[in-house]
Enzyme design. Structure first.
Site, short mmCIF file in Angstrom:
data_model
loop_
_atom_site.label_atom_id
_atom_site.label_comp_id
_atom_site.label_asym_id
_atom_site.label_seq_id
_atom_site.Cartn_x
_atom_site.Cartn_y
_atom_site.Cartn_z
N LYS A 139 0.84 -1.21 0.00
CA LYS A 139 0.00 0.00 0.00
C LYS A 139 0.87 1.25 0.00
O LYS A 139 0.67 2.17 -0.78
CB LYS A 139 -0.88 -0.01 1.24
N ASN A 140 1.90 1.26 0.86
CA ASN A 140 2.69 2.49 1.06
C ASN A 140 3.73 2.71 -0.02
O ASN A 140 4.47 3.69 0.02
CB ASN A 140 3.33 2.49 2.46
N ARG A 190 -4.78 10.64 4.59
CA ARG A 190 -3.79 11.71 4.63
C ARG A 190 -2.75 11.53 3.55
O ARG A 190 -2.10 12.51 3.15
CB ARG A 190 -3.14 11.78 5.98
N CYS A 216 -4.96 12.36 13.00
CA CYS A 216 -5.64 11.08 12.76
C CYS A 216 -5.55 10.31 14.08
O CYS A 216 -4.96 10.79 15.05
CB CYS A 216 -5.00 10.33 11.61
N ARG A 249 0.36 14.28 13.26
CA ARG A 249 0.86 14.05 11.89
C ARG A 249 0.85 15.31 11.03
O ARG A 249 0.20 15.40 10.00
CB ARG A 249 0.06 12.92 11.25
N ASP A 282 4.84 0.37 12.15
CA ASP A 282 3.65 -0.29 11.61
C ASP A 282 3.56 -1.76 12.01
O ASP A 282 2.57 -2.42 11.69
CB ASP A 282 3.65 -0.20 10.07
N ILE A 301 7.74 6.88 17.19
CA ILE A 301 7.38 7.61 15.96
C ILE A 301 6.10 8.41 16.12
O ILE A 301 6.04 9.59 15.77
CB ILE A 301 7.24 6.63 14.77
C1 EPZ Z 1 4.26 6.87 6.53
O1 EPZ Z 1 3.46 7.87 7.11
C2 EPZ Z 1 3.36 5.65 6.36
N1 EPZ Z 1 2.27 5.99 5.46
C3 EPZ Z 1 2.82 5.22 7.72
O2 EPZ Z 1 2.06 4.04 7.52
C4 EPZ Z 1 4.00 4.89 8.64
O3 EPZ Z 1 3.52 4.55 9.92
C5 EPZ Z 1 4.92 6.12 8.73
O4 EPZ Z 1 5.35 6.52 7.40
C6 EPZ Z 1 6.17 5.83 9.55
O5 EPZ Z 1 6.87 4.78 8.99
C7 EPZ Z 1 2.51 6.02 4.13
O6 EPZ Z 1 3.61 5.78 3.67
C8 EPZ Z 1 1.34 6.34 3.25
P1 EPZ Z 1 6.16 10.24 8.73
P2 EPZ Z 1 4.01 9.39 7.17
O7 EPZ Z 1 6.02 11.51 7.97
O8 EPZ Z 1 4.89 9.66 6.02
C9 EPZ Z 1 6.35 13.53 12.07
C10 EPZ Z 1 0.26 2.61 7.81
O9 EPZ Z 1 -0.06 2.00 8.84
N2 EPZ Z 1 6.26 14.51 10.98
O10 EPZ Z 1 7.38 9.38 8.46
O11 EPZ Z 1 2.83 10.26 7.38
C11 EPZ Z 1 5.07 12.74 12.25
O12 EPZ Z 1 4.17 13.44 13.08
C12 EPZ Z 1 0.67 4.06 7.89
O13 EPZ Z 1 0.35 2.09 6.68
C13 EPZ Z 1 6.34 15.88 11.27
O14 EPZ Z 1 6.49 16.27 12.44
O15 EPZ Z 1 4.88 9.33 8.49
C14 EPZ Z 1 5.55 11.45 12.88
O16 EPZ Z 1 5.67 11.66 14.28
C15 EPZ Z 1 0.37 4.63 9.24
N3 EPZ Z 1 6.27 16.76 10.25
C16 EPZ Z 1 6.95 11.27 12.30
O17 EPZ Z 1 7.32 12.54 11.74
C17 EPZ Z 1 6.12 16.37 8.94
O18 EPZ Z 1 6.07 17.23 8.04
C18 EPZ Z 1 7.03 10.24 11.19
O19 EPZ Z 1 6.01 10.56 10.28
C19 EPZ Z 1 6.03 14.98 8.67
C20 EPZ Z 1 6.11 14.07 9.70
#
Ligand code: EPZ
Length: 443
Positions: free
Chosen positions: A22-23, A115, A139, A144, A328, A350
Site C-alpha cells: 500500500k505504502n 492523509r 488522525c 501528523r 507499523d 514515531i
Molecule cells: C508513513 O506515514 C506511512 N504511510 C505510515 O504508515 C507509517 O507509519 C509512517 O510513514 C512511519 O513509517 C505512508 O507511507 C502512506 P512520517 P508518514 O512523515 O509519512 C512527524 C500505515 O499504517 N512529521 O514518516 O505520514 C510525524 O508526526 C501508515 O500504513 C512531522 O512532524 O509518516 C511522525 O511523528 C500509518 N512533520 C513522524 O514525523 C512532517 O512534516 C514520522 O512521520 C512529517 C512528519
C-alpha cells in the site's frame, strides 16, 4: 459496518502471498501525475486507500482504469512482455492517464479520509506549477503535521500559504537546492523527491527516509527518466530533468502484511510459508521474532518459512525509522508479547498515540501497563475472545492476531480500518486454516 468473527485456537498451516505494498502504491500513483502518457502500475493491492487515491486522481481529471491479467499470460503491453508463472492469479493492475488533468485541488473530505492524499502536492507543483491541498488534520495515531513537506517545497522555490485549512501552493519551474529534513519523514521525503525530479538543477536531500517504499518510488521515478541516486540511504541526490515519461512498474510486496503473517504463524503455533515476499525488507522484525524464539528461515530468495518452536519469550521492542523496527509492526508484535513468557517493554518513538489497541487487548485478558510512549506487557497463559473495536489500521491487525490465538469467539467491529491496508485478510487467513469470517453489514 462489517464485522469480522474469529473462533480462536486453530494453528495456521500452508502457503500465503502478500499483496502489493500500500505504502509504495500510493506515492507511485501520485508519481504518474509527473508525466503525460498512459502509465501501468502492476500488482496493485485492492484496498480502500487505493480506491480513495484513484478517486482523487479522477477528481483531478486523470483517467484511471482497473484491469486484471492472468499471471503468466502473454500480457503483451507497449512496454514489453510481462509473464510471471509464479505470481498469484489474476494480477490486478491500473492504467493511469494524466494528460487530461485540469483540476489541482485535493479537497478536505478526501484528504481527511486518507492523509496520503498530500502526496499529490509535489507532483502537481512540479508538473503544473499549482496545487490546493487540504491540510490533513490529525488522525487516530497522532497529529501528523506536514510542516516538513511544506518547508522542503518552499526551499525548492514554491510559494506556499495556508488559508482556510488548505495549502495554497504555486511555483514557476522549481529550483534544485540542498535540503535537510529535521525528521526522516517518509511521505515528506517522497513529496520533495517527486517535486525535485523536474526542478532545474540538483537537489540534495539530507536525513531522508530510507524505507523500502521510498526506494521503490525512486526506482519508478528513474524508470520515468528521473535521475535519482542514494535511495535507501539518508542522502538523496536528484538531478532535475525537463520532463518525465510514462511508467510501467510492478509494486513491491507489502512488508507489513508479510510481517503480520509472520506474527500470525507464531501466535497460533503455526507453520507457514510466505512466498513472493522480500525478506530483506524485514530484517529488524525477523531478528526480533527470532529473539523471541520464533523459528524463521528462507527456503528461497523471495520466501520465508515461519513456525513456532516451543514457548515465546518476552522481548523488548523500540520502534525506529527504517532500518529499525517499524512502527507499523508495533501493534502486531504486542499481540504476540501478550502470550509470551515474561515481561516485554514496547516503546513507540514515531507516533504519539499508537497504543489504541491496548484497551481492546486488555478486554481479551492481556496484562499491559502504559506509561507515556512505553507499554509494559506481562505475558499471560491465554487470551479470551471478546467483542472488540478496531480503531486504526494496525491496531485492527493486532486484534485479528489476538483473536486467532484467543479461546472462544472474537467479534471485531469497524473493520473498515482493516480494509484500508489488508487485502482479503479473512480469505488469506482462512486458507491457512483460521476460523475467520466476515459478517456483512445489512445496512
Ligand atoms: C508513513 O506515514 C506511512 N504511510 C505510515 O504508515 C507509517 O507509519 C509512517 O510513514 C512511519 O513509517 C505512508 O507511507 C502512506 P512520517 P508518514 O512523515 O509519512 C512527524 C500505515 O499504517 N512529521 O514518516 O505520514 C510525524 O508526526 C501508515 O500504513 C512531522 O512532524 O509518516 C511522525 O511523528 C500509518 N512533520 C513522524 O514525523 C512532517 O512534516 C514520522 O512521520 C512529517 C512528519
Amino acid at each position: 459496518m462489517d464485522k469480522i468473527l474469529i473462533r480462536g485456537g486453530k494453528s495456521l498451516k500452508g502457503v500465503v502471498e502478500p499483496s502489493g505494498a500500500k505504502n509504495s502504491a500510493l506515492p507511485i500513483l501520485a508519481a504518474t501525475l509527473l508525466a503525460e502518457g498512459e502509465s501501468c502500475i502492476r500488482n496493485i493491492p485492492r484496498l480502500r486507500d487505493i480506491d480513495t487515491f484513484t478517486y482523487l486522481l479522477k477528481h483531478l481529471g486523470a483517467q484511471v482504469t482497473y484491469r486484471e491479467v492472468e499471471a503468466g499470460s502473454e500480457t503483451q503491453t507497449p512496454w514489453g512482455d510481462h509473464r510471471d508463472p509464479e505470481r498469484r492469479s489474476p494480477l490486478p493492475l491500473l492504467y493511469v492517464v494524466t494528460d487530461s488533468v485540469n483540476n489541482f485541488e485535493a479537497p478536505y473530505d478526501l484528504v481527511r479520509t486518507m492523509r496520503a492524499s498530500v502526496l499529490v502536492l509535489g507532483p502537481l507543483l512540479a508538473r503544473f506549477g499549482r496545487a490546493r491541498v487540504s491540510l490533513p488534520g490529525g488522525c487516530a495515531i497522532g497529529a501528523r503535521p506536514i510542516n516538513l513537506h511544506l518547508e522542503g517545497l518552499k526551499q525548492l522555490g514554491a510559494e506556499i500559504t495556508l488559508q482556510h485549512g488548505y495549502v495554497e501552493a504555486k511555483a514557476g519551474r522549481l529550483k534544485g537546492t540542498d535540503i535537510y529534513l529535521d525528521l526522516p519523514t517518509v511521505t515528506g521525503t517522497e513529496n520533495i523527491m517527486m517535486a525535485a525530479t523536474l526542478a532545474k538543477g540538483r537537489t540534495v536531500l539530507q536525513n531522508a527516509a530510507r524505507e523500502p517504499e521510498v526506494v521503490d518510488l525512486a526506482e519508478a521515478l528513474n524508470k520515468m527518466g528521473a535521475r535519482i541516486s542514494g535511495a535507501g540511504t539518508q542522502t538523496l541526490e536528484i538531478e532535475g530533468v525537463p520532463h518525465l515519461t510514462r511508467l510501467d512498474h510492478t509494486i513491491m510486496p507489502d512488508r507489513i502484511e508479510t510481517g503480520t503473517f509472520l506474527v500470525a504463524a507464531a501466535i497460533t503455533n503455526g507453520d507457514i510459508v510466505i512466498k513472493n515476499c522480500r525478506p530483506e525488507d524485514l530484517s529488524a522484525v525477523i531478528a526480533k521474532l527470532q529473539e523471541a524464539g520464533v523459528s524463521i528461515d528462507q527456503p528461497g530468495p523471495t520466501s520465508l518459512r515461519v513456525k513456532r518452536d516451543g514457548e515465546i519469550k518476552a522481548v523488548n521492542v523500540k520502534t525506529q525509522p527504517y532500518p529499525g523496527f517499524p512502527t507499523d509492526m508495533q501493534a502486531q508484535i504486542m499481540a504476540l508479547m501478550c502470550l509470551a513468557k515474561g515481561s516485554s517493554v514496547i516503546t513507540e518513538t514515531i507516533f504519539e498515540n499508537r497504543f489504541m489497541h491496548v484497551l481492546e487487548l486488555l478486554r481479551m485478558g492481556a496484562q499491559i501497563q502504559i506509561t507515556g510512549n512505553t507499554a509494559v506487557v506481562t505475558g499471560v497463559p491465554k487470551l479470551s475472545g471478546a467483542p472488540v473495536m478496531a480503531t486504526d489500521l494496525r491496531a485492527s491487525a493486532s486484534l485479528v492476531l489476538a483473536g486467532l490465538a484467543a479461546e472462544g469467539e472474537t467479534l471485531i467491529s469497524r473493520v473498515y480500518h482493516l480494509d484500508r491496508g489488508y487485502e482479503q485478510i479473512e480469505e488469506k487467513l482462512s486458507r491457512l486454516g483460521a476460523d475467520i469470517s466476515r459478517i456483512k453489514d445489512k445496512g
